[in-house]
Design a protein around this motif. Structure first.
Motif, PDB file in Angstrom:
ATOM      1  N   SER A 160       0.856  -1.182   0.000  1.00  0.00           N
ATOM      2  CA  SER A 160       0.000   0.000   0.000  1.00  0.00           C
ATOM      3  C   SER A 160       0.889   1.228   0.000  1.00  0.00           C
ATOM      4  CB  SER A 160      -0.908   0.016   1.235  1.00  0.00           C
ATOM      5  OG  SER A 160      -0.138   0.036   2.416  1.00  0.00           O
ATOM      6  N   PHE A 161       0.538   2.190  -0.806  1.00  0.00           N
ATOM      7  CA  PHE A 161       1.337   3.399  -0.847  1.00  0.00           C
ATOM      8  C   PHE A 161       0.519   4.556  -0.302  1.00  0.00           C
ATOM      9  CE2 PHE A 161       0.262   1.789  -5.114  1.00  0.00           C
ATOM     10  CZ  PHE A 161      -0.882   2.530  -5.350  1.00  0.00           C
ATOM     11  N   GLU A 162       1.244   5.614   0.025  1.00  0.00           N
ATOM     12  CA  GLU A 162       0.562   6.790   0.540  1.00  0.00           C
ATOM     13  C   GLU A 162      -0.335   7.371  -0.540  1.00  0.00           C
ATOM     14  OE1 GLU A 162       4.517   8.034  -1.160  1.00  0.00           O
ATOM     15  OE2 GLU A 162       3.748   6.417   0.103  1.00  0.00           O
ATOM     16  N   THR A 163      -0.911   8.516  -0.281  1.00  0.00           N
ATOM     17  CA  THR A 163      -1.845   9.141  -1.217  1.00  0.00           C
ATOM     18  C   THR A 163      -1.236   9.222  -2.615  1.00  0.00           C
ATOM     19  OG1 THR A 163      -2.713  10.477   0.589  1.00  0.00           O
ATOM     20  CG2 THR A 163      -3.242  11.185  -1.646  1.00  0.00           C
ATOM     21  N   ILE A 164      -1.999   8.771  -3.611  1.00  0.00           N
ATOM     22  CA  ILE A 164      -1.525   8.830  -4.991  1.00  0.00           C
ATOM     23  C   ILE A 164      -1.340  10.296  -5.384  1.00  0.00           C
ATOM     24  CG2 ILE A 164      -2.060   8.247  -7.385  1.00  0.00           C
ATOM     25  CD1 ILE A 164      -3.736   5.934  -6.339  1.00  0.00           C
ATOM     26  N   PRO A 165      -0.187  10.650  -5.932  1.00  0.00           N
ATOM     27  CA  PRO A 165       0.087  12.070  -6.218  1.00  0.00           C
ATOM     28  C   PRO A 165      -0.629  12.573  -7.467  1.00  0.00           C
ATOM     29  CG  PRO A 165       1.946  10.734  -6.914  1.00  0.00           C
ATOM     30  CD  PRO A 165       0.980   9.793  -6.248  1.00  0.00           C
ATOM     31  N   PHE A 166      -1.965  12.614  -7.424  1.00  0.00           N
ATOM     32  CA  PHE A 166      -2.719  13.133  -8.559  1.00  0.00           C
ATOM     33  C   PHE A 166      -2.435  14.619  -8.746  1.00  0.00           C
ATOM     34  CE2 PHE A 166      -5.619   9.500  -7.696  1.00  0.00           C
ATOM     35  CZ  PHE A 166      -5.678   8.985  -8.978  1.00  0.00           C
ATOM     36  N   ASP A 187      -3.850  18.274  -9.732  1.00  0.00           N
ATOM     37  CA  ASP A 187      -5.184  18.857  -9.645  1.00  0.00           C
ATOM     38  C   ASP A 187      -5.754  19.018 -11.052  1.00  0.00           C
ATOM     39  OD1 ASP A 187      -4.161  21.246 -10.775  1.00  0.00           O
ATOM     40  OD2 ASP A 187      -3.562  21.959  -8.804  1.00  0.00           O
ATOM     41  N   TYR A 188      -7.050  19.290 -11.112  1.00  0.00           N
ATOM     42  CA  TYR A 188      -7.756  19.313 -12.391  1.00  0.00           C
ATOM     43  C   TYR A 188      -7.149  20.327 -13.362  1.00  0.00           C
ATOM     44  CZ  TYR A 188     -11.495  20.058 -15.784  1.00  0.00           C
ATOM     45  OH  TYR A 188     -12.203  20.193 -16.957  1.00  0.00           O
ATOM     46  N   THR A 189      -6.800  21.500 -12.859  1.00  0.00           N
ATOM     47  CA  THR A 189      -6.302  22.552 -13.755  1.00  0.00           C
ATOM     48  C   THR A 189      -4.995  22.145 -14.430  1.00  0.00           C
ATOM     49  OG1 THR A 189      -5.307  23.597 -11.817  1.00  0.00           O
ATOM     50  CG2 THR A 189      -7.436  24.445 -12.548  1.00  0.00           C
ATOM     51  N   HIS A 190      -4.074  21.566 -13.658  1.00  0.00           N
ATOM     52  CA  HIS A 190      -2.796  21.155 -14.253  1.00  0.00           C
ATOM     53  C   HIS A 190      -2.979  19.938 -15.166  1.00  0.00           C
ATOM     54  CE1 HIS A 190      -1.217  23.737 -11.018  1.00  0.00           C
ATOM     55  NE2 HIS A 190      -0.186  23.892 -11.823  1.00  0.00           N
ATOM     56  N   PHE A 191      -3.902  19.045 -14.807  1.00  0.00           N
ATOM     57  CA  PHE A 191      -4.221  17.919 -15.696  1.00  0.00           C
ATOM     58  C   PHE A 191      -4.713  18.435 -17.044  1.00  0.00           C
ATOM     59  CE2 PHE A 191      -7.941  15.492 -17.271  1.00  0.00           C
ATOM     60  CZ  PHE A 191      -7.277  14.387 -17.781  1.00  0.00           C
ATOM     61  N   VAL A 192      -5.605  19.411 -17.008  1.00  0.00           N
ATOM     62  CA  VAL A 192      -6.159  19.965 -18.247  1.00  0.00           C
ATOM     63  C   VAL A 192      -5.066  20.633 -19.081  1.00  0.00           C
ATOM     64  CG1 VAL A 192      -7.605  21.848 -19.119  1.00  0.00           C
ATOM     65  CG2 VAL A 192      -8.537  20.225 -17.479  1.00  0.00           C
ATOM     66  N   LEU A 193      -4.240  21.444 -18.444  1.00  0.00           N
ATOM     67  CA  LEU A 193      -3.209  22.158 -19.199  1.00  0.00           C
ATOM     68  C   LEU A 193      -2.206  21.201 -19.831  1.00  0.00           C
ATOM     69  CD1 LEU A 193      -2.474  25.303 -16.985  1.00  0.00           C
ATOM     70  CD2 LEU A 193      -3.896  25.128 -19.026  1.00  0.00           C
ATOM     71  N   ARG A 194      -1.863  20.130 -19.120  1.00  0.00           N
ATOM     72  CA  ARG A 194      -0.876  19.187 -19.683  1.00  0.00           C
ATOM     73  C   ARG A 194      -1.461  18.369 -20.820  1.00  0.00           C
ATOM     74  NH1 ARG A 194       3.006  16.940 -14.741  1.00  0.00           N
ATOM     75  NH2 ARG A 194       3.443  19.006 -13.842  1.00  0.00           N
ATOM     76  N   GLU A 237      -5.689   4.451  -9.784  1.00  0.00           N
ATOM     77  CA  GLU A 237      -4.916   3.579  -8.895  1.00  0.00           C
ATOM     78  C   GLU A 237      -4.175   2.476  -9.641  1.00  0.00           C
ATOM     79  OE1 GLU A 237      -5.584   0.638  -5.039  1.00  0.00           O
ATOM     80  OE2 GLU A 237      -6.978   2.294  -5.401  1.00  0.00           O
ATOM     81  N   PRO A 238      -4.842   1.698 -10.531  1.00  0.00           N
ATOM     82  CA  PRO A 238      -4.060   0.685 -11.269  1.00  0.00           C
ATOM     83  C   PRO A 238      -3.009   1.287 -12.188  1.00  0.00           C
ATOM     84  CG  PRO A 238      -6.333   0.779 -12.072  1.00  0.00           C
ATOM     85  CD  PRO A 238      -6.285   1.579 -10.812  1.00  0.00           C
ATOM     86  N   PHE A 239      -3.255   2.477 -12.706  1.00  0.00           N
ATOM     87  CA  PHE A 239      -2.266   3.127 -13.561  1.00  0.00           C
ATOM     88  C   PHE A 239      -1.031   3.512 -12.746  1.00  0.00           C
ATOM     89  CE2 PHE A 239      -1.323   6.994 -16.470  1.00  0.00           C
ATOM     90  CZ  PHE A 239      -0.394   6.250 -17.169  1.00  0.00           C
ATOM     91  N   TYR A 240      -1.244   4.088 -11.577  1.00  0.00           N
ATOM     92  CA  TYR A 240      -0.109   4.458 -10.722  1.00  0.00           C
ATOM     93  C   TYR A 240       0.632   3.217 -10.240  1.00  0.00           C
ATOM     94  CZ  TYR A 240       2.570   6.794  -7.066  1.00  0.00           C
ATOM     95  OH  TYR A 240       3.592   7.276  -6.282  1.00  0.00           O
ATOM     96  N   ASP A 260       1.787  13.793 -10.290  1.00  0.00           N
ATOM     97  CA  ASP A 260       2.891  14.727 -10.080  1.00  0.00           C
ATOM     98  C   ASP A 260       4.184  13.927  -9.963  1.00  0.00           C
ATOM     99  OD1 ASP A 260       4.398  16.931  -9.610  1.00  0.00           O
ATOM    100  OD2 ASP A 260       3.793  17.167  -7.511  1.00  0.00           O
ATOM    101  N   ILE A 261       4.623  13.387 -11.083  1.00  0.00           N
ATOM    102  CA  ILE A 261       5.833  12.577 -11.130  1.00  0.00           C
ATOM    103  C   ILE A 261       6.637  12.987 -12.355  1.00  0.00           C
ATOM    104  CG2 ILE A 261       4.814  10.585  -9.949  1.00  0.00           C
ATOM    105  CD1 ILE A 261       4.451   9.272 -12.678  1.00  0.00           C
ATOM    106  N   LYS A 262       7.883  12.549 -12.377  1.00  0.00           N
ATOM    107  CA  LYS A 262       8.747  12.796 -13.522  1.00  0.00           C
ATOM    108  C   LYS A 262       8.868  11.515 -14.332  1.00  0.00           C
ATOM    109  CE  LYS A 262      13.372  14.382 -14.827  1.00  0.00           C
ATOM    110  NZ  LYS A 262      14.707  14.816 -14.334  1.00  0.00           N
ATOM    111  N   LYS A 263       8.566  11.603 -15.611  1.00  0.00           N
ATOM    112  CA  LYS A 263       8.654  10.425 -16.486  1.00  0.00           C
ATOM    113  C   LYS A 263      10.066  10.327 -17.046  1.00  0.00           C
ATOM    114  CE  LYS A 263       7.075  10.524 -20.669  1.00  0.00           C
ATOM    115  NZ  LYS A 263       6.238  10.550 -21.882  1.00  0.00           N
TER     116      LYS A 263
END
Length: 664
Positions: free
Chosen positions: A95-101, A103-110, A244-247, A520-523
């Motif tokens: 189990s991992f801590e909170t998934i680093p999603f 926010d909606y605004t940054h998701f939209v812009l990216r 969750e499965p994607f992370y 919020d991760i670096k690929k």
């Protein structure tokens, strides 16, 4: 002379006299060179045969030794690969801590602007900053432009006019569609109506005589608009169901990659899904367990934080890689991040009285004759299993250095004799053969490791929880079915391709290949290569064509060749299940869209998006005005556009006046 007398021909001299010149012809001596050659040739042939046979025996002996060594290596690699496939365990955090999603605004812009960075200040609302430098200069032009864009006939005419301009590139079309989506975030019902109209127009275009090609690419405003619309409407489903499965997949892939050697310079790794990123040149490596002692970087640290932990690293890891593994293990062990960033963190051997810091590059680093430096590793410092290292806070930050292959190397040796000499000195005796194909089993073992996670992710996308499809998917698939029926398209493959191009290809593949759009991760480049293989398998599941794979087929195709037929059946069942669900009423669709609009009110600077849209209008103003004059029923829109230009000009004048007042 008497008749019987014989002249001694050996003493006879021949004198040739021509005028005043006399010349004695030299006597010929007997030649034995021909006889000598006849005698030497057989001897030379014999020596050559002897030397050739001896060299041939030596070469055959060396070749036999090399083949025997290669055979042993192949046997070992095959046996190790088989054992690895049978014994491999899914090594993921339970189990991992909170998934680093994001926010909606940054998701939209990216997702809207994947090639642009630093757009937050431009489009994301900041309540701490005033919207206008001069409150008396009300932006009436933007208000009027928004009202004009809400005229459906004008907006459709505007888009078609812009797309007919030769200088309105594909990049401009995609950007315009994204700006329009941001400007209409609070009116998704209207944006959906525009999408319907533009989709019908796209189907009527002559270029779509072959209907199977529709929506395959993103070359028009409506195609990018559809991508954005899907992103907005499926953002909640992505976060709640697929996130969750994607992370978990990204986390599992990353853990699998760092389990083996990773070359810092090229980012290639021994454990990978992508053959192009396979580190097959690696030498033998071993795991080193470090006892890590942490300094307390936090003043408010609780007693439950573990300060001494064991960390598994490899003897071929650089110091930077070891630090990353230490930080990752600390976070997994304590459920929180360590108080230091990577460039603030220093490592030293506890047994070292002088406290010398371990670094990737220092005075002890190996430098080749051509100036290329080898990065220091755990093995370079002679760190053995069970060694205690101390983590401390550096007095100065380490600079962010990108090691180039021109000046540095890590695991992949540069093509130089000096590097080969160093390699031979460290590995005395018989040299092991390395061929890429020997390590292809690593691709399969990696696939086995993440297989259950990949299937969990895929099925979270193409299954219907509680027999209920996302509203946006049900609506748009029904829309495509209706359009096919109106056009009397009876080939079921056409509708299947339309649906595939509009949802999996247009939205899901983009998400699967870009986890940084969601989290919020670096690929890393290596993760990107692995996710490309997963995304390809995902797309193959939606393809109607049968795969004809041979021995020479790409490995990324062969990896999932046996799984694709099962996935295809599941996809067909998914499309069928959606088609059989009750149709959505207009009120249900509008209620969903209205709720989505209200969720994200005041999150974007719609005025900034409208201002960018006006720049395109201003650039092609004459062409747009001419089109409005020709179209019936758009006279009022033409007048409004002229009024907007006048207001915009007045706004510029107002700004100039304010700037003049502010200048000292």
């Amino acid at each position: 002379w008497e008749k019987n007398d014989k002249a001694d021909m050996s003493r006879v001299k021949v004198l040739v006299k021509v005028g005043n010149r006399e010349h004695i012809v030299p006597k010929e001596s007997p030649s034995y060179s021909f006889l000598f050659i006849i005698l030497v040739i057989p001897v030379a042939i014999g020596v050559a045969v002897f030397v050739t046979q001896r060299k041939s025996k030596q070469l055959n002996r060396k070749l036999s030794e090399h083949l025997e060594l290669l055979e042993c290596e192949l046997r070992k690699e095959i046996r190790d690969g088989f054992a690895e496939l049978q014994m491999e365990e899914l090594d993921v955090v339970d189990s991992f801590e909170t998934i680093p999603f994001l926010d909606y605004t940054h998701f939209v812009l990216r997702t809207f602007f994947p090639e642009s960075d630093n757009l937050s200040s431009l489009f994301i609302e900041d309540t701490s900053q005033p919207l206008s430098r001069n409150p008396q200069c009300k932006d009436a032009s933007i208000t009027a432009l928004f009202a004009l864009i809400c005229n459906k006939n004008f907006l459709v005419t505007l888009i078609h006019t812009l797309e007919k301009q030769k200088t309105f590139s594909v990049k401009d079309r995609c950007r315009f569609a994204s700006l329009l989506t941001i400007a209409l975030q609070t009116n998704l019902v209207y944006l959906t109506h525009i999408l319907e109209v533009l989709m019908r127009d796209l189907m009527e275009q002559s270029s779509n005589i072959q209907p199977k090609l529709m929506l395959r690419r993103t070359e028009s405003v409506v195609e990018k608009l559809l991508t954005n619309w899907m992103s907005v409407c499926l953002s909640a489903f992505l976060r709640e169901t697929v996130g969750e499965p994607f992370y978990l997949l990204v986390t599992t892939l990353n853990q699998r990659i760092i389990k083996g050697p990773v070359d810092v310079i090229t980012c290639k790794a021994l454990y990978t899904l992508n053959e192009d990123w396979l580190l097959w040149q690696v030498t033998e490596f071993s795991t080193v367990v470090l006892n890590v002692v942490f300094e307390n970087p936090l003043d408010n640290e609780g007693e439950d934080i573990t300060q001494n932990i064991k960390v598994n690293v490899l003897d071929c890891d650089t110091i930077g890689q070891a630090k990353e593994k230490i930080l990752h293990t600390f976070r997994s062990k304590n459920g929180s991040i360590y108080g230091l960033q990577l460039n603030e963190m220093g490592l030293t051997l506890q047994s070292d009285i002088q406290g010398k810091e371990l670094l990737d590059i220092d005075a002890s680093s190996t430098v080749l004759e051509n100036g290329i430096t080898k990065l220091n590793t755990i093995g370079h410092y002679g760190i053995l299993d069970g060694t205690t290292v101390k983590v401390f806070k550096r007095t100065s930050l380490l600079p962010d250095v990108e090691y180039s292959s021109e000046n540095y190397f890590h695991l992949i040796l540069p093509n130089s004799e000096a590097a080969k000499d160093i390699h031979r000195a460290k590995h005395k005796g018989k040299q092991k053969f390395k061929v890429k194909e020997m390590y292809l089993t690593k691709l399969l073992s990696t696939k086995v490791t993440i297989h259950s996670v990949v299937e969990q992710l895929f099925r979270s996308i193409w299954t219907l929880p509680n027999n209920k499809a996302p509203v946006a998917v049900k609506y748009f698939f029904d829309f495509l079915d209706a359009q096919a029926e109106n056009k009397k398209i009876t080939d079921p493959d056409v509708v299947h391709i339309w649906k595939t191009n509009s949802l999996p290809l247009r939205f899901w593949v983009n998400i699967l290949k870009n986890p940084q759009f969601v989290f919020d991760i670096k690929k890393t480049p290596h993760i990107d290569g692995c996710l490309s293989v997963v995304a390809q398998a995902f797309m193959d599941a939606f393809s109607l064509s049968e795969q004809q794979l041979g021995k020479d087929a790409p490995t990324n195709k062969l990896l999932y060749a046996k799984d694709i037929p099962l996935y295809k059946e599941e996809v067909k069942a998914f499309y069928k299940a959606i088609r059989e669900l009750p149709s959505l009423s207009t009120s249900e669709l509008e209620e969903f869209l209205t709720q989505e609009s209200k969720k994200h009110e005041n999150e974007f600077k719609e005025a900034a998006a409208l201002a960018e849209i006006y720049k395109y209008i201003a650039k092609y103003f004459d062409e747009i005005l001419h089109k409005l004059e020709k179209e019936q029923g758009l006279e009022e829109a033409r007048n409004q556009l002229l009024n907007i230009r006048a207001l915009a000009d007045e706004k510029k004048k107002c700004r100039w006046e304010v700037d003049e007042l502010n200048d000292p």
